[in-house]
Design a protein around this motif. Structure first.
Motif, PDB file in Angstrom:
ATOM      1  N   PRO A  26      -3.779  42.335  16.373  1.00 17.15           N
ATOM      2  CA  PRO A  26      -3.730  41.165  15.469  1.00 17.15           C
ATOM      3  C   PRO A  26      -5.193  41.358  14.453  1.00 17.15           C
ATOM      4  N   GLU A  27      -6.090  41.870  15.200  1.00 15.58           N
ATOM      5  CA  GLU A  27      -7.372  41.882  14.278  1.00 15.58           C
ATOM      6  C   GLU A  27      -7.657  43.241  13.462  1.00 15.58           C
ATOM      7  N   THR A  28      -6.748  44.116  13.365  1.00 12.89           N
ATOM      8  CA  THR A  28      -6.949  45.348  12.709  1.00 12.89           C
ATOM      9  C   THR A  28      -7.043  45.147  11.149  1.00 12.89           C
ATOM     10  N   ILE A  29      -7.817  45.862  10.382  1.00 11.44           N
ATOM     11  CA  ILE A  29      -7.662  45.909   8.931  1.00 11.44           C
ATOM     12  C   ILE A  29      -6.582  47.041   8.532  1.00 11.44           C
ATOM     13  N   ILE A  30      -5.602  46.727   7.972  1.00 11.09           N
ATOM     14  CA  ILE A  30      -4.541  47.665   7.841  1.00 11.09           C
ATOM     15  C   ILE A  30      -4.944  48.368   6.332  1.00 11.09           C
ATOM     16  N   THR A  31      -4.978  49.668   6.252  1.00 12.76           N
ATOM     17  CA  THR A  31      -5.235  50.423   5.030  1.00 12.76           C
ATOM     18  C   THR A  31      -4.069  51.562   4.921  1.00 12.76           C
ATOM     19  N   PRO A  32      -3.867  51.934   3.567  1.00 12.44           N
ATOM     20  CA  PRO A  32      -2.726  52.978   3.423  1.00 12.44           C
ATOM     21  C   PRO A  32      -3.081  54.092   4.189  1.00 12.44           C
ATOM     22  N   GLY A  33      -4.067  54.653   4.586  1.00 13.05           N
ATOM     23  CA  GLY A  33      -4.501  55.727   5.754  1.00 13.05           C
ATOM     24  C   GLY A  33      -3.965  55.444   6.967  1.00 13.05           C
ATOM     25  N   LYS A  34      -4.074  54.037   7.514  1.00 15.56           N
ATOM     26  CA  LYS A  34      -3.694  53.947   8.636  1.00 15.56           C
ATOM     27  C   LYS A  34      -2.078  53.898   8.646  1.00 15.56           C
ATOM     28  N   VAL A  35      -1.383  53.447   7.678  1.00 10.98           N
ATOM     29  CA  VAL A  35      -0.097  53.407   7.639  1.00 10.98           C
ATOM     30  C   VAL A  35       0.407  54.693   7.639  1.00 10.98           C
ATOM     31  N   TYR A  36      -0.109  55.859   6.602  1.00 17.53           N
ATOM     32  CA  TYR A  36       0.275  56.990   6.992  1.00 17.53           C
ATOM     33  C   TYR A  36       0.291  57.571   8.306  1.00 17.53           C
ATOM     34  N   ARG A  37      -1.061  57.414   8.782  1.00 16.98           N
ATOM     35  CA  ARG A  37      -1.134  57.872  10.433  1.00 16.98           C
ATOM     36  C   ARG A  37      -0.064  57.316  11.228  1.00 16.98           C
ATOM     37  N   ALA A  38      -0.068  56.011  11.167  1.00 20.02           N
ATOM     38  CA  ALA A  38       1.294  55.270  12.137  1.00 20.02           C
ATOM     39  C   ALA A  38       2.615  55.944  11.764  1.00 20.02           C
ATOM     40  N   LEU A  39       2.695  56.542  10.786  1.00 18.47           N
ATOM     41  CA  LEU A  39       4.078  56.909  10.459  1.00 18.47           C
ATOM     42  C   LEU A  39       3.972  58.665  10.718  1.00 18.47           C
ATOM     43  N   GLY A  40       3.029  59.191  11.090  1.00 21.42           N
ATOM     44  CA  GLY A  40       2.709  60.771  11.444  1.00 21.42           C
ATOM     45  C   GLY A  40       2.493  61.359  10.374  1.00 21.42           C
ATOM     46  N   LYS A  41       2.142  60.901   9.034  1.00 19.35           N
ATOM     47  CA  LYS A  41       1.788  61.611   7.897  1.00 19.35           C
ATOM     48  C   LYS A  41       0.746  61.676   7.371  1.00 19.35           C
ATOM     49  N   ALA A  42       0.529  62.269   6.310  1.00 17.45           N
ATOM     50  CA  ALA A  42      -0.852  62.232   5.494  1.00 17.45           C
ATOM     51  C   ALA A  42      -0.625  62.217   4.037  1.00 17.45           C
ATOM     52  N   ALA A  43      -1.345  61.463   3.223  1.00 12.01           N
ATOM     53  CA  ALA A  43      -1.402  61.460   1.913  1.00 12.01           C
ATOM     54  C   ALA A  43      -1.137  62.998   1.241  1.00 12.01           C
ATOM     55  N   ASP A  44      -0.563  63.136   0.199  1.00 13.09           N
ATOM     56  CA  ASP A  44      -0.438  64.306  -0.262  1.00 13.09           C
ATOM     57  C   ASP A  44      -1.000  64.189  -1.793  1.00 13.09           C
ATOM     58  N   CYS A  45      -0.304  63.924  -2.682  1.00 19.90           N
ATOM     59  CA  CYS A  45      -0.547  64.115  -4.201  1.00 19.90           C
ATOM     60  C   CYS A  45      -1.104  62.867  -4.531  1.00 19.90           C
ATOM     61  N   GLY A  46      -1.041  61.611  -4.070  1.00 16.79           N
ATOM     62  CA  GLY A  46      -1.515  60.451  -4.521  1.00 16.79           C
ATOM     63  C   GLY A  46      -0.723  59.776  -5.731  1.00 16.79           C
ATOM     64  N   GLY A  47       0.364  60.365  -6.063  1.00 19.75           N
ATOM     65  CA  GLY A  47       1.131  59.800  -7.292  1.00 19.75           C
ATOM     66  C   GLY A  47       1.617  58.467  -6.991  1.00 19.75           C
ATOM     67  N   CYS A  48       1.830  58.291  -5.530  1.00 15.84           N
ATOM     68  CA  CYS A  48       2.787  57.086  -4.978  1.00 15.84           C
ATOM     69  C   CYS A  48       1.920  55.954  -4.749  1.00 15.84           C
ATOM     70  N   MET A  49       0.457  56.158  -5.019  1.00 16.78           N
ATOM     71  CA  MET A  49      -0.546  55.310  -4.280  1.00 16.78           C
ATOM     72  C   MET A  49      -0.407  53.736  -4.786  1.00 16.78           C
ATOM     73  N   SER A  50      -0.106  53.638  -6.352  1.00 19.63           N
ATOM     74  CA  SER A  50       0.076  52.271  -6.679  1.00 19.63           C
ATOM     75  C   SER A  50       1.384  51.455  -6.182  1.00 19.63           C
ATOM     76  N   LEU A  51       2.470  52.288  -6.182  1.00 23.15           N
ATOM     77  CA  LEU A  51       3.671  51.811  -5.624  1.00 23.15           C
ATOM     78  C   LEU A  51       3.465  51.749  -4.021  1.00 23.15           C
ATOM     79  N   PHE A  52       2.788  52.194  -3.338  1.00 20.33           N
ATOM     80  CA  PHE A  52       2.693  52.331  -1.766  1.00 20.33           C
ATOM     81  C   PHE A  52       1.723  51.242  -1.671  1.00 20.33           C
ATOM     82  N   LEU A  53       0.744  50.582  -2.530  1.00 18.70           N
ATOM     83  CA  LEU A  53      -0.182  49.598  -2.181  1.00 18.70           C
ATOM     84  C   LEU A  53       0.616  48.348  -2.525  1.00 18.70           C
ATOM     85  N   SER A  54       1.548  48.210  -3.725  1.00 20.74           N
ATOM     86  CA  SER A  54       2.411  47.207  -4.163  1.00 20.74           C
ATOM     87  C   SER A  54       3.307  46.858  -3.015  1.00 20.74           C
TER      88      SER A  54
END
Length: 79
Positions: A26-54
Motif C-alpha cells: 500500500p505504500e509503494t510509489i507506482i511508476t511506469p517502469g514498475k508497471v512494465y516490470r510487473a507485467l514482465g516487459k520493458a519499455a521499447d520505443c516510448g511512443g506510447c508513454m503519453s497514453l500509458f501515463l494517461s
C-alpha cells in the motif's frame, strides 16, 4: 484497448498491474517502469508513454500514499 504496441500491453493490463502492486504494498510509489516490470516487459520505443501515463492516471489506486504526500514542501520548509 492496446496502449503499448511494442509489448502488446492493454489498458486492462496496466490497471491490473497497478491494482496488484497497491494490494501487495500500500505504500509503494507506482511508476511506469514498475508497471512494465510487473507485467514482465520493458519499455521499447516510448511512443506510447503519453497514453500509458494517461491510462495509469485513470486508476484510483495510483494515488501517492498519504504519509508520502507533501514531503517536498516539508523538506523545503526545513531546508
Amino acid at each position: 484497448m492496446i496502449v503499448c504496441s511494442c509489448n502488446v500491453i492493454t489498458d486492462r493490463d496496466i490497471h491490473a498491474a497497478i491494482d496488484w502492486m497497491r494490494a501487495s504494498d500500500p505504500e509503494t510509489i507506482i511508476t511506469p517502469g514498475k508497471v512494465y516490470r510487473a507485467l514482465g516487459k520493458a519499455a521499447d520505443c516510448g511512443g506510447c508513454m503519453s497514453l500509458f501515463l494517461s491510462t495509469m492516471r485513470q486508476n484510483a489506486n495510483l494515488e501517492v500514499p498519504a504519509e508520502l504526500r507533501g514531503l517536498k514542501d516539508y523538506r523545503l520548509q526545513r531546508g
